[in-house]
Design a protein around this motif. Structure first.
Motif, PDB file in Angstrom:
ATOM      1  N   ALA A  10       0.825  -1.214   0.000  1.00 45.06           N
ATOM      2  CA  ALA A  10       0.000   0.000   0.000  1.00 45.06           C
ATOM      3  C   ALA A  10       0.859   1.265   0.000  1.00 45.06           C
ATOM      4  O   ALA A  10       0.330   2.373  -0.101  1.00 45.06           O
ATOM      5  CB  ALA A  10      -0.931  -0.005   1.210  1.00 45.06           C
ATOM      6  N   GLY A  11       2.177   1.090   0.131  1.00 38.68           N
ATOM      7  CA  GLY A  11       3.082   2.239   0.107  1.00 38.68           C
ATOM      8  C   GLY A  11       3.072   3.049   1.384  1.00 38.68           C
ATOM      9  O   GLY A  11       3.336   4.255   1.355  1.00 38.68           O
ATOM     10  N   LEU A  12       2.775   2.391   2.504  1.00 37.61           N
ATOM     11  CA  LEU A  12       2.664   3.094   3.773  1.00 37.61           C
ATOM     12  C   LEU A  12       3.806   2.745   4.714  1.00 37.61           C
ATOM     13  O   LEU A  12       4.269   1.602   4.755  1.00 37.61           O
ATOM     14  CB  LEU A  12       1.343   2.737   4.453  1.00 37.61           C
ATOM     15  N   LEU A  13       4.221   3.716   5.479  1.00 41.07           N
ATOM     16  CA  LEU A  13       5.194   3.508   6.539  1.00 41.07           C
ATOM     17  C   LEU A  13       4.457   3.123   7.821  1.00 41.07           C
ATOM     18  O   LEU A  13       3.280   3.479   8.003  1.00 41.07           O
ATOM     19  CB  LEU A  13       5.995   4.781   6.796  1.00 41.07           C
ATOM     20  N   GLN A  14       5.147   2.441   8.713  1.00 42.51           N
ATOM     21  CA  GLN A  14       4.530   2.077   9.993  1.00 42.51           C
ATOM     22  C   GLN A  14       4.020   3.319  10.713  1.00 42.51           C
ATOM     23  O   GLN A  14       2.931   3.300  11.290  1.00 42.51           O
ATOM     24  CB  GLN A  14       5.534   1.330  10.882  1.00 42.51           C
ATOM     25  N   ARG A  15       4.796   4.392  10.678  1.00 47.90           N
ATOM     26  CA  ARG A  15       4.406   5.644  11.337  1.00 47.90           C
ATOM     27  C   ARG A  15       3.086   6.174  10.779  1.00 47.90           C
ATOM     28  O   ARG A  15       2.219   6.631  11.525  1.00 47.90           O
ATOM     29  CB  ARG A  15       5.522   6.679  11.151  1.00 47.90           C
ATOM     30  N   GLN A  16       2.933   6.104   9.461  1.00 49.02           N
ATOM     31  CA  GLN A  16       1.698   6.595   8.832  1.00 49.02           C
ATOM     32  C   GLN A  16       0.498   5.757   9.272  1.00 49.02           C
ATOM     33  O   GLN A  16      -0.569   6.305   9.556  1.00 49.02           O
ATOM     34  CB  GLN A  16       1.838   6.548   7.314  1.00 49.02           C
ATOM     35  N   VAL A  17       0.671   4.446   9.298  1.00 43.63           N
ATOM     36  CA  VAL A  17      -0.410   3.553   9.716  1.00 43.63           C
ATOM     37  C   VAL A  17      -0.800   3.856  11.163  1.00 43.63           C
ATOM     38  O   VAL A  17      -1.983   3.963  11.497  1.00 43.63           O
ATOM     39  CB  VAL A  17      -0.004   2.074   9.553  1.00 43.63           C
ATOM     40  N   ALA A  18       0.197   4.021  12.023  1.00 41.93           N
ATOM     41  CA  ALA A  18      -0.061   4.312  13.434  1.00 41.93           C
ATOM     42  C   ALA A  18      -0.869   5.601  13.585  1.00 41.93           C
ATOM     43  O   ALA A  18      -1.841   5.647  14.356  1.00 41.93           O
ATOM     44  CB  ALA A  18       1.256   4.404  14.196  1.00 41.93           C
ATOM     45  N   GLU A  19      -0.487   6.622  12.845  1.00 43.73           N
ATOM     46  CA  GLU A  19      -1.179   7.914  12.930  1.00 43.73           C
ATOM     47  C   GLU A  19      -2.625   7.800  12.459  1.00 43.73           C
ATOM     48  O   GLU A  19      -3.541   8.293  13.117  1.00 43.73           O
ATOM     49  CB  GLU A  19      -0.442   8.968  12.117  1.00 43.73           C
ATOM     50  N   VAL A  20      -2.839   7.164  11.325  1.00 38.26           N
ATOM     51  CA  VAL A  20      -4.187   7.061  10.759  1.00 38.26           C
ATOM     52  C   VAL A  20      -5.107   6.229  11.662  1.00 38.26           C
ATOM     53  O   VAL A  20      -6.270   6.584  11.866  1.00 38.26           O
ATOM     54  CB  VAL A  20      -4.136   6.449   9.338  1.00 38.26           C
ATOM     55  N   LEU A  21      -4.574   5.144  12.218  1.00 38.91           N
ATOM     56  CA  LEU A  21      -5.402   4.232  13.017  1.00 38.91           C
ATOM     57  C   LEU A  21      -5.448   4.595  14.496  1.00 38.91           C
ATOM     58  O   LEU A  21      -6.209   3.996  15.257  1.00 38.91           O
ATOM     59  CB  LEU A  21      -4.905   2.794  12.851  1.00 38.91           C
ATOM     60  N   GLY A  22      -4.631   5.556  14.909  1.00 34.76           N
ATOM     61  CA  GLY A  22      -4.635   5.980  16.305  1.00 34.76           C
ATOM     62  C   GLY A  22      -4.030   4.951  17.252  1.00 34.76           C
ATOM     63  O   GLY A  22      -4.506   4.794  18.373  1.00 34.76           O
TER      64      GLY A  22
END
Length: 76
Positions: A10-22
């Motif tokens: 999906a082209g996502l970093l772990q940090r981005q996933v964490a931020e989006v999902l809270g």
């Protein structure tokens, strides 16, 4: 497919996933490594973010990863 593979695809970093999902970065890292699994209520959100189905996330099937990586997956 593994959580890490779905996230990378999906082209996502772990940090981005964490931020989006809270959730924390550590939580996403544990999902990626398989040390921990997401709660059932998080699966639809993760699947939508990664552009896959919940079934694909739960399959843990690495065959697709091998084929996508450019190997023949043991078939000729």
């Amino acid at each position: 497919m593994t959580m890490a593979y779905a996230r990378r695809r999906a082209g996502l970093l772990q940090r981005q996933v964490a931020e989006v999902l809270g959730v924390s970065l550590g939580t996403v890292a544990m999902w990626d490594t398989g040390r921990n699994k997401p709660r059932a209520d998080m699966l639809p959100k993760i699947a939508k973010l990664y552009g896959v189905t919940v079934d694909e996330l739960l399959s843990g099937n690495e065959e697709q990863e091998t084929i996508t990586a450019g190997t023949d997956g043991g078939t000729k």
